[in-house]
Design a protein around this motif. Structure first.
Motif, PDB file in Angstrom:
ATOM      1  N   PHE A  75       8.074  -3.653   5.623  1.00 35.69           N
ATOM      2  CA  PHE A  75       7.880  -2.447   4.807  1.00 35.69           C
ATOM      3  C   PHE A  75       6.417  -2.011   4.786  1.00 35.69           C
ATOM      4  N   ARG A  76       5.531  -2.988   4.712  1.00 36.53           N
ATOM      5  CA  ARG A  76       4.099  -2.663   4.650  1.00 36.53           C
ATOM      6  C   ARG A  76       3.662  -1.933   5.917  1.00 36.53           C
ATOM      7  N   ASP A  77       4.110  -2.450   7.041  1.00 37.29           N
ATOM      8  CA  ASP A  77       3.731  -1.815   8.307  1.00 37.29           C
ATOM      9  C   ASP A  77       4.357  -0.436   8.446  1.00 37.29           C
ATOM     10  N   ALA A  78       5.606  -0.358   8.033  1.00 39.23           N
ATOM     11  CA  ALA A  78       6.320   0.912   8.201  1.00 39.23           C
ATOM     12  C   ALA A  78       5.699   2.023   7.370  1.00 39.23           C
ATOM     13  N   MET A 122       3.509  -3.213  -1.664  1.00 33.44           N
ATOM     14  CA  MET A 122       2.957  -2.002  -1.061  1.00 33.44           C
ATOM     15  C   MET A 122       1.566  -1.641  -1.605  1.00 33.44           C
ATOM     16  N   GLU A 123       1.327  -1.942  -2.864  1.00 32.00           N
ATOM     17  CA  GLU A 123       0.055  -1.519  -3.467  1.00 32.00           C
ATOM     18  C   GLU A 123      -0.910  -2.679  -3.705  1.00 32.00           C
ATOM     19  N   GLY A 124      -0.453  -3.890  -3.579  1.00 26.49           N
ATOM     20  CA  GLY A 124      -1.349  -5.040  -3.644  1.00 26.49           C
ATOM     21  C   GLY A 124      -1.703  -5.530  -5.034  1.00 26.49           C
ATOM     22  N   TYR A 125      -0.969  -5.142  -6.034  1.00 27.26           N
ATOM     23  CA  TYR A 125      -1.232  -5.632  -7.387  1.00 27.26           C
ATOM     24  C   TYR A 125      -0.721  -7.070  -7.524  1.00 27.26           C
ATOM     25  N   THR A 126      -1.422  -7.878  -8.305  1.00 22.65           N
ATOM     26  CA  THR A 126      -0.962  -9.246  -8.564  1.00 22.65           C
ATOM     27  C   THR A 126       0.136  -9.217  -9.630  1.00 22.65           C
TER      28      THR A 126
END
Lengths: 192, 473
Positions: free
Chosen positions: B12-15, A149-153
């Motif tokens: 989940f990302r899209d939602a 969701m936040e894009g952290y590696t």
């Protein structure tokens, strides 16, 4: 999910002026700052927290922290991104106080994740998805939120959560597997 | 979406991409309270108000204390002025006579009543033929007068106070008579007490009635005890720590302390302080204040958002042509432009923040002396004011990386803090003027040293061992 009532109000300041006014301890600017970002950030908090009360605490603590540290914002990225990182960091600190997520799982034991049928996706509401995330074990939830969701590696997550990179990967794999299983369960229940 | 398989991440990302929820109203109310109003000194901005309040309180307390002290001093000064001559003599008179008669007397002077526990020691002489003959023959008597520390005066002979008016009731006459000292007069006796500091000669007609005056028994015993103690080489008499009037002591102390935050996973923090204080002792009570410097360190981590430095290039921002030779020659004006990765990175680095506080305690206590040892308990408010804050800089692998944001895990500290300090300890006299002391102390913080909402513990407490050296002059 409905757009929050705060975002519908008229915005008085540009982003740069808003920061300047907030640094000048302007109460109206503080309020506008909060109105601009509170609804989005509360959504972030709800994903990290185990319940609404904890999400409230994270949001409150995060905004106070944002107001206090606003002078460190350098206008080199978006203000929303900066606030989001502050909220995420607050959430991490908050969760770290109460949880242990250093369960070291071997990534090889995780099963591969299969794609979902689009029919299943259409039948699941966002409230159900939010509940699925909330119900995840704390370690899975943290890694899934930070990575997906936040894009952290994984390296960054390892540093943030004080775990190894491999642990982060294995936790993510487990989280994906758990979520997929539960999504399928919801879909099957609805279908039948 | 209907014909494709969806990855769980994408689902989940899209939602949650535009996921927004209205937070409860009390959240904003609480934030407002913290930011604008009811923070009540929780933030660093409270320093001026808290600091001024604290310093004012201490100033008022100090003023009251010194006013009180000044009243005592001026009161004594008036009395001393009335007895200016005798004041130099104070209380211990030693008169030697040739008959080896020990006589004691205290001048029956109402104005000397401030030396309310003085005594006179009249000891035998070896040469003169006696006070009687001195009186009758008009010879000058030699009176050795010794001074003692006023605080050590214990006996009282008021019941035996007899004497001629010329001697006893009029210090001026006494002074005049002092001037009549003849060169061949004998110095009859000296008080043997170690408390005797000075001797003057004075001639005075000693009244016959005063020959038989004896000192209180306990004073003789004390005097003898002091004498024998001195002669037997037991060392100098140790001045009492307590029970005296108006003694001021100065102390230099070092104090390591551990601060406990019980509601925050048993978080602890260490601090070290060096303080200089003055202690005013009256009767068995003491009042102590001073200033100290406390150093404390917070260790933690900082999350650093940065953009990675990839390199640089020369950007041509202008071109000019030189045509003086007939052929246009271009001149390229360039500037170096750094290139950073478009992806933002985050790293965690160790951080060490150092803080220095000025500490001002005002303590009130009680104590007693047991030979060389003395014990005491004391307590009172203590104010800490942050005077220096040194936050460590961020160290990245490549100094050329661009730091976007630094988010320290270490909560920031507030500028002023009040504590209630309680301690109990002992001192050991090394000599008349030097002591060493050690005192365990406990400090109860009126509020957390950190910004509100960062820690759960509202009232931390600390334990420390305070040790140091005490001197008085």
């Amino acid at each position: 999910m409905a757009i929050g009532r705060f975002t519908s109000s008229i915005l008085m300041y540009s982003e740069k002026d808003l920061v300047k006014e907030c640094l000048g301890n302007n109460a109206k600017a503080h309020e506008e700052f909060y109105k601009r970002y509170a609804t989005k950030m509360y959504g972030v908090c709800l994903r990290f927290a185990k319940n609404k009360m904890e999400a409230d605490d994270i949001l409150q603590e995060g905004f106070i922290k944002a107001f206090t540290n606003l002078k460190s914002f350098r206008n080199e990225g978006s203000l929303e991104g900066w606030v989001r990182r502050t909220i995420v960091n607050t959430a991490i600190n908050h969760v770290k106080k109460f949880a242990k997520y250093k369960k070291d799982l071997d990534i090889d034991t995780a099963e591969p994740v299969r794609n979902l049928s689009s029919n299943a996706v259409d039948k699941i509401s966002i409230d159900e998805l939010l509940k699925l995330i909330k119900d995840l074990p704390i370690g899975y939830k943290m890694v899934f939120n930070l990575n997906v969701m936040e894009g952290y590696t994984h390296r960054e997550i390892g540093a943030l959560l004080d775990i190894s990179e491999n642990t982060s990967k294995s936790q993510l794999s487990r989280a994906r597997h758990t979520l997929q299983r539960k999504v399928n369960e919801i879909y099957n229940n609805d279908r039948f | 979406m209907s014909d494709k398989n969806i990855n769980i991440d994408d689902l989940f990302r899209d939602a949650f991409e535009n996921f927004e929820v209205d937070p409860p109203e009390h959240v904003w109310e609480n934030i407002q309270k913290n930011m604008h109003g009811n923070g009540k000194g929780g933030s660093g901005k409270s320093f001026p108000k808290g600091g001024i309040l604290g310093i004012s309180t201490i100033f008022i307390l100090s003023s009251l204390f010194f006013l009180f002290s000044t009243d005592n001093i001026s009161s004594n000064s008036e009395k001393i002025a009335l007895n200016s001559d005798i004041n130099n003599i104070e209380t211990l008179l030693a008169v030697n006579n040739s008959n080896n008669n020990a006589l004691q007397n205290t001048p029956h002077n109402p104005e000397q009543s401030f030396i309310d526990k003085g005594y006179v020691n009249v000891s035998p002489s070896t040469k003169n033929s006696g006070i009687e003959s001195l009186d009758k023959r008009g010879n000058d008597a030699m009176i050795a007068v010794s001074t003692v520390n006023e605080d050590n005066i214990h006996g009282s002979v008021t019941a035996n106070q007899v004497g001629s008016p010329a001697y006893n009731n009029n210090p001026t006459n006494f002074k005049e008579q002092k001037n009549q000292v003849s060169d061949d007069s004998d110095l009859l006796a000296m008080g043997s007490s170690n408390n005797i500091n000075s001797t003057i000669k004075a001639s005075a007609p000693i009244p016959e009635e005063s020959y038989e005056i004896s000192p209180p028994v306990e004073m003789i015993e004390k005097n003898e005890k002091q004498t024998s103690g001195s002669e037997s080489g037991t060392g100098p008499e140790i001045k009492s720590d307590y029970g005296k009037r108006g003694d001021i002591y100065f102390g230099l102390y070092f104090t390591p302390e551990v601060i406990f935050y019980p509601s925050d996973n048993n978080l602890t923090n260490k601090s070290y302080s060096l303080d200089l204080n003055a202690t005013y002792k009256f009767s068995n009570y003491l009042l102590q204040s001073g200033i100290g410097i406390m150093s404390s360190t917070d260790n933690g981590q900082s999350k650093v958002d940065f953009k990675e430095y990839l390199g640089s290039y020369e950007d041509v921002y202008d071109i000019t042509f030189d045509t003086t030779s007939g052929v246009p020659v271009p001149t390229y004006h360039t500037e170096t432009v750094d290139v950073y990765d478009s992806i933002q990175h985050v790293t965690v680095t160790p951080t060490k923040n150092k803080y220095t506080y000025l500490q001002i305690p005002v303590l009130f206590g009680y104590g007693e002396e047991l030979r060389r040892f003395s014990w005491f308990v004391k307590g009172g408010p203590s104010l800490s004011i942050m005077i220096n804050e040194n936050k460590s800089s961020v160290n990245l692998d490549n100094d050329n990386n661009r730091v976007i944001n630094v988010d320290s895990e270490i909560p920031s500290r507030i500028k002023t803090n009040w504590q209630i300090l309680l301690s109990a300890g002992v001192t050991y006299k090394l000599g008349n003027h030097v002591s060493i002391g050690v005192e365990p102390l406990v400090r109860f913080y009126m509020k957390s040293a950190y910004d509100q909402n960062t820690l759960k513990t509202k009232h931390p407490y600390s334990f420390g061992i305070r040790s140091g050296i005490i001197v008085n002059f």
